[in-house]
Design a protein around this motif. Structure first.
Motif, PDB file in Angstrom:
ATOM      1  N   LEU A   8      35.182  39.386  29.004  1.00 38.96           N
ATOM      2  CA  LEU A   8      34.407  40.367  28.216  1.00 38.96           C
ATOM      3  C   LEU A   8      32.932  39.553  27.714  1.00 38.96           C
ATOM      4  CD1 LEU A   8      36.249  42.524  27.411  1.00 38.96           C
ATOM      5  CD2 LEU A   8      35.845  42.805  29.513  1.00 38.96           C
ATOM      6  N   ASP A   9      31.723  40.887  27.408  1.00 37.17           N
ATOM      7  CA  ASP A   9      30.815  40.319  27.315  1.00 37.17           C
ATOM      8  C   ASP A   9      31.116  39.180  25.637  1.00 37.17           C
ATOM      9  OD1 ASP A   9      28.913  41.833  29.289  1.00 37.17           O
ATOM     10  OD2 ASP A   9      28.785  43.053  28.326  1.00 37.17           O
ATOM     11  N   GLU A  10      29.983  38.767  24.941  1.00 40.62           N
ATOM     12  CA  GLU A  10      30.319  38.517  23.513  1.00 40.62           C
ATOM     13  C   GLU A  10      31.273  37.757  23.786  1.00 40.62           C
ATOM     14  OE1 GLU A  10      29.428  40.926  20.997  1.00 40.62           O
ATOM     15  OE2 GLU A  10      27.812  42.875  21.979  1.00 40.62           O
ATOM     16  N   GLY A  11      31.499  36.846  25.329  1.00 39.15           N
ATOM     17  CA  GLY A  11      33.381  35.718  24.581  1.00 39.15           C
ATOM     18  C   GLY A  11      34.286  36.612  24.240  1.00 39.15           C
ATOM     19  N   LEU A  12      34.594  37.443  24.274  1.00 35.36           N
ATOM     20  CA  LEU A  12      36.094  38.130  24.182  1.00 35.36           C
ATOM     21  C   LEU A  12      36.605  38.578  25.633  1.00 35.36           C
ATOM     22  CD1 LEU A  12      34.761  41.882  22.586  1.00 35.36           C
ATOM     23  CD2 LEU A  12      35.845  39.949  21.326  1.00 35.36           C
ATOM     24  N   VAL A  13      38.239  37.739  25.824  1.00 39.44           N
ATOM     25  CA  VAL A  13      38.661  37.370  26.003  1.00 39.44           C
ATOM     26  C   VAL A  13      40.148  38.927  26.298  1.00 39.44           C
ATOM     27  CG1 VAL A  13      40.614  36.198  27.244  1.00 39.44           C
ATOM     28  CG2 VAL A  13      38.238  35.357  26.873  1.00 39.44           C
ATOM     29  N   ARG A  14      40.290  39.365  26.970  1.00 44.00           N
ATOM     30  CA  ARG A  14      41.727  40.043  26.537  1.00 44.00           C
ATOM     31  C   ARG A  14      42.118  40.018  27.957  1.00 44.00           C
ATOM     32  NH1 ARG A  14      39.799  41.136  22.445  1.00 44.00           N
ATOM     33  NH2 ARG A  14      38.862  42.654  21.694  1.00 44.00           N
ATOM     34  N   GLN A  15      43.848  40.913  27.552  1.00 45.11           N
ATOM     35  CA  GLN A  15      44.669  39.892  29.090  1.00 45.11           C
ATOM     36  C   GLN A  15      45.875  41.290  28.821  1.00 45.11           C
ATOM     37  OE1 GLN A  15      48.963  37.997  28.107  1.00 45.11           O
ATOM     38  NE2 GLN A  15      47.892  36.897  29.044  1.00 45.11           N
ATOM     39  N   TYR A  16      45.132  41.548  30.525  1.00 43.16           N
ATOM     40  CA  TYR A  16      46.176  42.716  31.094  1.00 43.16           C
ATOM     41  C   TYR A  16      46.859  41.936  32.140  1.00 43.16           C
ATOM     42  CZ  TYR A  16      42.246  45.128  29.349  1.00 43.16           C
ATOM     43  OH  TYR A  16      41.058  45.395  28.363  1.00 43.16           O
ATOM     44  N   SER A  17      48.148  43.327  32.212  1.00 41.44           N
ATOM     45  CA  SER A  17      49.624  43.070  32.966  1.00 41.44           C
ATOM     46  C   SER A  17      48.545  43.574  34.368  1.00 41.44           C
ATOM     47  CB  SER A  17      50.202  44.048  32.945  1.00 41.44           C
ATOM     48  OG  SER A  17      50.898  43.894  31.384  1.00 41.44           O
ATOM     49  N   LEU A  18      48.958  43.327  35.555  1.00 36.59           N
ATOM     50  CA  LEU A  18      48.680  43.618  36.678  1.00 36.59           C
ATOM     51  C   LEU A  18      49.806  44.366  37.338  1.00 36.59           C
ATOM     52  CD1 LEU A  18      47.889  40.246  38.785  1.00 36.59           C
ATOM     53  CD2 LEU A  18      46.104  41.678  37.686  1.00 36.59           C
ATOM     54  N   SER A  19      49.132  45.949  38.248  1.00 33.47           N
ATOM     55  CA  SER A  19      50.466  47.133  38.080  1.00 33.47           C
ATOM     56  C   SER A  19      50.176  47.176  39.353  1.00 33.47           C
ATOM     57  CB  SER A  19      49.870  48.109  37.289  1.00 33.47           C
ATOM     58  OG  SER A  19      48.940  48.617  37.447  1.00 33.47           O
ATOM     59  N   ASN A  20      49.804  46.256  40.228  1.00 29.95           N
ATOM     60  CA  ASN A  20      49.992  47.209  41.809  1.00 29.95           C
ATOM     61  C   ASN A  20      51.063  46.335  42.273  1.00 29.95           C
ATOM     62  OD1 ASN A  20      47.852  44.987  41.311  1.00 29.95           O
ATOM     63  ND2 ASN A  20      47.907  44.972  43.801  1.00 29.95           N
ATOM     64  N   PRO A  21      51.972  46.499  43.199  1.00 30.68           N
ATOM     65  CA  PRO A  21      53.009  46.132  44.438  1.00 30.68           C
ATOM     66  C   PRO A  21      52.701  44.498  44.720  1.00 30.68           C
ATOM     67  CG  PRO A  21      52.991  48.000  45.142  1.00 30.68           C
ATOM     68  CD  PRO A  21      51.669  47.804  44.193  1.00 30.68           C
ATOM     69  N   PRO A  22      52.981  43.429  44.109  1.00 31.32           N
ATOM     70  CA  PRO A  22      51.968  41.704  44.308  1.00 31.32           C
ATOM     71  C   PRO A  22      52.589  41.721  46.565  1.00 31.32           C
ATOM     72  CG  PRO A  22      54.696  41.670  43.545  1.00 31.32           C
ATOM     73  CD  PRO A  22      54.082  43.361  43.493  1.00 31.32           C
ATOM     74  N   GLY A  23      52.702  42.517  47.055  1.00 28.76           N
ATOM     75  CA  GLY A  23      52.650  42.441  48.256  1.00 28.76           C
ATOM     76  C   GLY A  23      51.083  43.098  48.720  1.00 28.76           C
ATOM     77  N   GLU A  24      50.088  43.380  47.776  1.00 25.82           N
ATOM     78  CA  GLU A  24      48.712  44.161  47.814  1.00 25.82           C
ATOM     79  C   GLU A  24      48.139  43.374  47.470  1.00 25.82           C
ATOM     80  OE1 GLU A  24      48.982  48.903  46.784  1.00 25.82           O
ATOM     81  OE2 GLU A  24      47.864  48.261  45.912  1.00 25.82           O
ATOM     82  N   ARG A  25      47.404  42.595  47.984  1.00 26.74           N
ATOM     83  CA  ARG A  25      46.269  41.490  47.881  1.00 26.74           C
ATOM     84  C   ARG A  25      44.713  41.516  47.887  1.00 26.74           C
ATOM     85  NH1 ARG A  25      48.046  36.380  50.283  1.00 26.74           N
ATOM     86  NH2 ARG A  25      46.452  35.899  48.974  1.00 26.74           N
ATOM     87  N   HIS A  26      44.663  42.922  48.520  1.00 29.86           N
ATOM     88  CA  HIS A  26      42.849  43.959  48.747  1.00 29.86           C
ATOM     89  C   HIS A  26      42.639  43.886  47.476  1.00 29.86           C
ATOM     90  CE1 HIS A  26      45.033  46.952  48.264  1.00 29.86           C
ATOM     91  NE2 HIS A  26      43.915  48.242  48.680  1.00 29.86           N
ATOM     92  N   ARG A  27      43.465  43.908  46.004  1.00 28.76           N
ATOM     93  CA  ARG A  27      42.709  44.261  45.122  1.00 28.76           C
ATOM     94  C   ARG A  27      43.951  44.053  43.863  1.00 28.76           C
ATOM     95  NH1 ARG A  27      44.690  50.727  44.713  1.00 28.76           N
ATOM     96  NH2 ARG A  27      46.950  50.657  44.901  1.00 28.76           N
ATOM     97  N   TYR A  28      43.444  44.353  42.617  1.00 26.73           N
ATOM     98  CA  TYR A  28      44.040  43.940  41.247  1.00 26.73           C
ATOM     99  C   TYR A  28      43.832  45.599  40.137  1.00 26.73           C
ATOM    100  CZ  TYR A  28      44.664  38.841  41.824  1.00 26.73           C
ATOM    101  OH  TYR A  28      44.662  37.575  42.196  1.00 26.73           O
TER     102      TYR A  28
END
Length: 86
Positions: A64-84
């Motif tokens: 994110l802005d100002e050097g911030l880094v945040r970690q998030y879980s991916l919640s869509n099915p692994p087979g969906e590769r058109h989005r996270y």
């Protein structure tokens, strides 16, 4: 995560993310604000290309802005590769 400003989600149209040491710039294609503390964000490649494969339980780092880094879980099915979905 709790305490994270929603402004980071509502103002950013492009986010940089890291997955397995690769940095990608992704486009926010959907934002659903469920409560003041819960949002569902869909990210996709601007070109529409498939995103790298992932396994259930995967996490990504969002830069994110100002050097911030945040970690998030991916919640869509692994087979969906058109989005996270975060």
């Amino acid at each position: 995560p709790a305490g994270t400003s929603m402004a980071a989600f509502t103002c950013a149209e492009h986010l940089e993310m890291t997955m397995q040491d690769d940095i990608m710039t992704l486009h926010v294609v959907r934002r659903d604000i469920h409560t003041n503390e819960i949002a569902v964000i869909d990210l996709a490649a601007e070109s529409g290309a498939d995103l790298p494969a992932f396994e259930a339980g995967a996490h990504i780092d969002i830069h994110l802005d100002e050097g911030l880094v945040r970690q998030y879980s991916l919640s869509n099915p692994p087979g969906e590769r058109h989005r996270y979905r975060l």
